[in-house]
Design an enzyme around this catalytic site. Structure first.
Site, PDB file in Angstrom:
ATOM      1  N   LYS A   1      -3.609   3.367  -2.289  1.00  0.00           N
ATOM      2  CA  LYS A   1      -4.919   3.826  -2.101  1.00  0.00           C
ATOM      3  C   LYS A   1      -4.737   5.309  -1.726  1.00  0.00           C
ATOM      4  O   LYS A   1      -3.997   5.491  -0.829  1.00  0.00           O
ATOM      5  CB  LYS A   1      -5.817   3.165  -1.019  1.00  0.00           C
ATOM      6  CG  LYS A   1      -6.330   2.162  -1.505  1.00  0.00           C
ATOM      7  CD  LYS A   1      -6.965   1.320  -0.143  1.00  0.00           C
ATOM      8  CE  LYS A   1      -6.840  -0.299  -0.210  1.00  0.00           C
ATOM      9  NZ  LYS A   1      -7.102  -0.800   1.212  1.00  0.00           N
TER      10      LYS A   1
ATOM     11  N   ASP B   1       0.913  -0.997  -0.042  1.00  0.00           N
ATOM     12  CA  ASP B   1      -0.071  -0.107  -0.022  1.00  0.00           C
ATOM     13  C   ASP B   1       0.774   1.417  -0.077  1.00  0.00           C
ATOM     14  O   ASP B   1       2.069   1.181   0.186  1.00  0.00           O
ATOM     15  CB  ASP B   1      -0.943  -0.034   1.293  1.00  0.00           C
ATOM     16  CG  ASP B   1      -2.048  -0.908   1.293  1.00  0.00           C
ATOM     17  OD1 ASP B   1      -2.433  -1.263  -0.090  1.00  0.00           O
ATOM     18  OD2 ASP B   1      -2.925  -1.264   2.226  1.00  0.00           O
TER      19      ASP B   1
ATOM     20  N   MET C   1      -6.947   9.477  10.073  1.00  0.00           N
ATOM     21  CA  MET C   1      -7.585  10.076   8.887  1.00  0.00           C
ATOM     22  C   MET C   1      -8.454  11.161   9.266  1.00  0.00           C
ATOM     23  O   MET C   1      -9.401  11.361   8.412  1.00  0.00           O
ATOM     24  CB  MET C   1      -8.344   8.999   8.087  1.00  0.00           C
ATOM     25  CG  MET C   1      -7.665   8.032   7.436  1.00  0.00           C
ATOM     26  SD  MET C   1      -8.684   6.304   7.005  1.00  0.00           S
ATOM     27  CE  MET C   1      -8.810   5.465   8.578  1.00  0.00           C
TER      28      MET C   1
END
Ligand SMILES: C[S@@+](CC[C@H](N)C(=O)[O-])C[C@H]1O[C@@H](n2cnc3c(N)ncnc32)[C@H](O)[C@@H]1O
Length: 269
Positions: free
Chosen positions: A67, A45, A180
């Site tokens: 991503k 990732d 996040m």
């Protein structure tokens, strides 16, 4: 057949779901390192640290499925399918994810797909960003005098709104770690205050945790949003809220980057 975790080695036709830690290569577990060295293919990732990838032998195939926010190089279903196909082709597959695969990492979803397809797998934990960031920022996430509860939440927004259990989050004696959440920091802090959190509660944003260029912006719930306009964030960032953040004034030990790019000792000594 059951594996003895101490002797777990990469096996053909199997997927090893491996946590890469928050970034610095020497925060990888020895088990993760062994599996990386034995793998036929490493599927990784965006948040896997570049120094961790340096530990993959040059002849090993690597596949980036990173991503970006709301934009997947490969959609999740495609990643699941890729893992299944590689394992069915008899490869030793390491699925390498930033931090810990089971903390906001979709590791569970990938394992569900593997289980449904009958592909064998195992899991190697990694140091999640909260632990890596807190350690390097001098913030003990729990402390007998300040926080007996620790909660990890996602600040990922749905239709621009962070949806969280606000009354539960403003309970006393707890530390909140928001993954996040950098983009939503203003709304997040405003909601916490609106639900009764003292605006003077210490809060910090930790960017690029565990890297040499880690940066910590320490403030309060009231003042943090004004100090972290979106455009100044260059890397992954976590928000930590709670009285324990105030201990940083005495416990910070890492020389961190400051605004002008120079290094300043967070704490003399
Ligand atoms: C999709 S989540 C993955 C979390 C990962 N599975 C873990 O256990 O750390 C990505 C978020 O983790 C946080 N993150 C990951 N690495 C970080 C780092 N080195 N420094 C600060 N935050 C980090 C950021 O909030 C980022 O937006």
């Amino acid at each position: 057949m059951t594996d003895q975790p101490e002797t777990l080695s990469a096996a053909p036709g199997r997927v090893h779901l491996v946590g890469a830690g928050p970034g610095a290569a020497d925060l990888l577990t020895l088990r993760a390192l062994r599996l990386l060295q034995q793998a036929d293919v490493v599927v990784y990732d965006r948040l896997v640290g570049p120094d961790v990838l340096e530990l993959v032998p040059p002849q090993t195939e690597t596949i980036f499925v990173g991503k970006m926010r709301d934009r997947h190089v490969l959609p999740q279903a495609g990643i699941n399918q890729l893992l299944i196909s590689l394992a069915r082709a008899g490869k030793r597959v390491v699925r390498l994810k930033g931090g810990d695969p089971f903390i906001f990492g979709r590791g569970g979803e990938e394992l569900e797909a593997l289980a449904a397809a009958g592909v064998p797998f195992d899991v190697v934990p990694g140091i999640t960003a909260a632990l890596g960031c807190a350690a390097h920022a001098g913030v003990p996430l729990t402390h007998r005098d300040h926080a007996q509860t620790l909660v990890f939440v996602t600040g990922h927004t749905k239709d621009g709104e962070v949806e969280l259990d606000w009354p539960a989050l403003v309970r006393p004696h707890q530390t909140i770690v928001v993954y996040m959440g950098a983009k939503a920091v203003a709304g997040l802090c405003a909601k916490l205050v609106a639900h009764g959190l003292d605006p003077a509660t210490p809060a910090a944003l930790i960017e690029n945790g565990s890297y040499p260029h880690q940066r910590t912006i320490a403030a309060t719930v009231a003042t943090l949003p004004g100090q972290v306009p979106d455009r100044r964030l260059l890397g992954p960032a976590l928000i930590v809220i709670g009285k324990v953040v105030g201990l940083r004034a005495r416990l910070a030990w890492l020389a961190e980057r400051v605004e002008d790019g120079a290094l300043a000792a967070s704490r003399a000594g």
